[in-house]
Design a protein around this motif. Structure first.
Motif, PDB file in Angstrom:
ATOM      1  N   VAL A 103      14.887 -49.074  82.471  1.00 37.28           N
ATOM      2  CA  VAL A 103      15.053 -49.802  81.218  1.00 37.28           C
ATOM      3  C   VAL A 103      15.979 -49.002  80.314  1.00 37.28           C
ATOM      4  CG1 VAL A 103      13.883 -50.765  79.201  1.00 37.28           C
ATOM      5  CG2 VAL A 103      12.737 -50.759  81.442  1.00 37.28           C
ATOM      6  N   TYR A 104      16.979 -49.690  79.764  1.00 29.32           N
ATOM      7  CA  TYR A 104      17.897 -49.071  78.802  1.00 29.32           C
ATOM      8  C   TYR A 104      17.624 -49.651  77.417  1.00 29.32           C
ATOM      9  CZ  TYR A 104      20.627 -47.675  82.924  1.00 29.32           C
ATOM     10  OH  TYR A 104      21.027 -47.142  84.116  1.00 29.32           O
ATOM     11  N   GLY A 105      17.643 -48.788  76.404  1.00 27.05           N
ATOM     12  CA  GLY A 105      17.491 -49.254  75.041  1.00 27.05           C
ATOM     13  C   GLY A 105      16.058 -49.641  74.721  1.00 27.05           C
ATOM     14  N   ALA A 106      15.897 -50.253  73.547  1.00 28.53           N
ATOM     15  CA  ALA A 106      14.557 -50.648  73.087  1.00 28.53           C
ATOM     16  C   ALA A 106      14.692 -51.855  72.162  1.00 28.53           C
ATOM     17  CB  ALA A 106      13.885 -49.486  72.353  1.00 28.53           C
TER      18      ALA A 106
ATOM     19  N   GLU B 134      15.200 -55.402  70.599  1.00 30.29           N
ATOM     20  CA  GLU B 134      16.082 -56.506  70.946  1.00 30.29           C
ATOM     21  C   GLU B 134      17.249 -56.062  71.811  1.00 30.29           C
ATOM     22  OE1 GLU B 134      17.309 -58.511  67.447  1.00 30.29           O
ATOM     23  OE2 GLU B 134      15.309 -59.271  66.937  1.00 30.29           O
TER      24      GLU B 134
ATOM     25  N   GLN C 241      16.988 -53.984  74.289  1.00 29.61           N
ATOM     26  CA  GLN C 241      16.483 -53.501  75.573  1.00 29.61           C
ATOM     27  C   GLN C 241      17.080 -54.301  76.734  1.00 29.61           C
ATOM     28  OE1 GLN C 241      12.272 -54.152  77.309  1.00 29.61           O
ATOM     29  NE2 GLN C 241      12.146 -52.165  76.261  1.00 29.61           N
TER      30      GLN C 241
ATOM     31  N   VAL D   2      16.573 -54.500  80.939  1.00 24.11           N
ATOM     32  CA  VAL D   2      15.814 -54.084  82.122  1.00 24.11           C
ATOM     33  C   VAL D   2      16.740 -54.215  83.328  1.00 24.11           C
ATOM     34  CG1 VAL D   2      13.754 -54.423  83.524  1.00 24.11           C
ATOM     35  CG2 VAL D   2      13.681 -54.867  81.053  1.00 24.11           C
TER      36      VAL D   2
ATOM     37  N   THR E  22      12.698 -45.113  84.756  1.00 25.35           N
ATOM     38  CA  THR E  22      11.746 -45.301  83.664  1.00 25.35           C
ATOM     39  C   THR E  22      10.318 -45.268  84.187  1.00 25.35           C
ATOM     40  OG1 THR E  22      13.382 -46.672  82.513  1.00 25.35           O
ATOM     41  CG2 THR E  22      11.106 -46.812  81.757  1.00 25.35           C
TER      42      THR E  22
END
Length: 260
Positions: free
Chosen positions: A23-26, A28, A30, A32, A71
């Motif tokens: 998973v990249y980012g977090a 909105e 984000q 997968v 992740t």
């Protein structure tokens, strides 16, 4: 096509992913990239990884090779668990047990072909196995070009130098990310033929990420990804069969996107 389990095999495993998520980012933002991937890559085989753009092909390869962290879940090279290794441990793993071939040849322009091939061993302070080195050079077919610099070689020749560099340290597995992407069809066929020969003649294990059905036709097995998941696999593929399956994946994705 009925999908068979990707982990069921009596052949020794060179690399494995177990319930791998990336998973990249977090929030909105984000993304997968991988969703619970379980797959084993058998030793002494050429396996192609395919799927639509954004399906997670290169992400999976980077996680398997220790170039990116996962992740959740874990990856292994042979019996070594890559997930959780220290930076020093990852460096040793990539140096001693993994070979890489990328779309960009990544050759040093000031070094000869031979010096580029031997560079990983020189960095590791190791001398080449003479017999193995000669076998690799004979298979790559560049014995008369070893003293030439990259600028004096064609694109196909440069990529074959990169392939020889990946093999010279006798790695447990070679990861090749779109290795024919910058080559014309003839040069691409030469490189793919060399990779195929290295599996047949040396028992090398190769994981090939590609979008090209013709390239996948050289493989023993094709793994298909879509939206970060493994959705199918094919043994003893042909380029036509691979193309048909990819078209099916594109249709499924288009239908899913069109559904309210």
């Amino acid at each position: 096509m009925t999908r068979t389990p990707t982990t069921a095999s009596t052949i020794p495993v060179a690399a494995r992913a177990t319930d791998v998520w990336k998973v990249y980012g977090a929030g909105e933002a984000q993304v997968v990239a991988l969703r619970g991937v379980d797959v084993a890559f058998e030793r002494g085989q050429l396996t192609a990884v395919m799927g639509p753009s954004g399906s997670g092909k290169s992400t999976l390869m980077h996680c398997l090779a220790g170039l990116d962290s996962v992740t959740r879940g874990h990856v292994q090279i042979g019996d070594t668990r890559v997930t959780g290794l220290s930076d020093a441990g990852l460096t040793r793993l990539r140096r001693d047990r993994i070979g890489f071939v990328f779309q960009q040849f990544n050759l040093l322009p000031t070094l000869t072909a031979e010096e580029n091939i031997l560079l990983p061993l020189a960095i590791a302070g190791r001398k080449p196995d003479k017999q193995w080195y000669e076998s690799v050079i004979a298979t790559v077919g560049l014995g008369d070009r070893l003293r030439h610099r990259p600028s004096q070689l064609s694109g196909g020749q440069q990529q074959r130098v990169a392939c020889a560099r990946a093999l010279v340290a006798r790695p447990q597995v070679v990861f090749a990310d779109e290795p024919t992407g910058n080559l014309d069809s003839r040069s691409g066929a030469e490189v793919l033929g060399f990779l195929r020969d290295s599996v047949r003649d040396f028992g090398q294990t190769i994981v090939l990420v590609t979008h090209d059905p013709n390239a996948a036709g050289y493989a023993d097995r094709v793994i298909f990804l879509a939206d970060g998941r493994i959705v199918d696999e094919m043994r003893q593929p042909t380029s036509d069969a691979v193309l048909d399956r990819l078209k099916g994946l594109d249709v499924q994705r288009t239908s899913a996107e069109a559904t309210p």
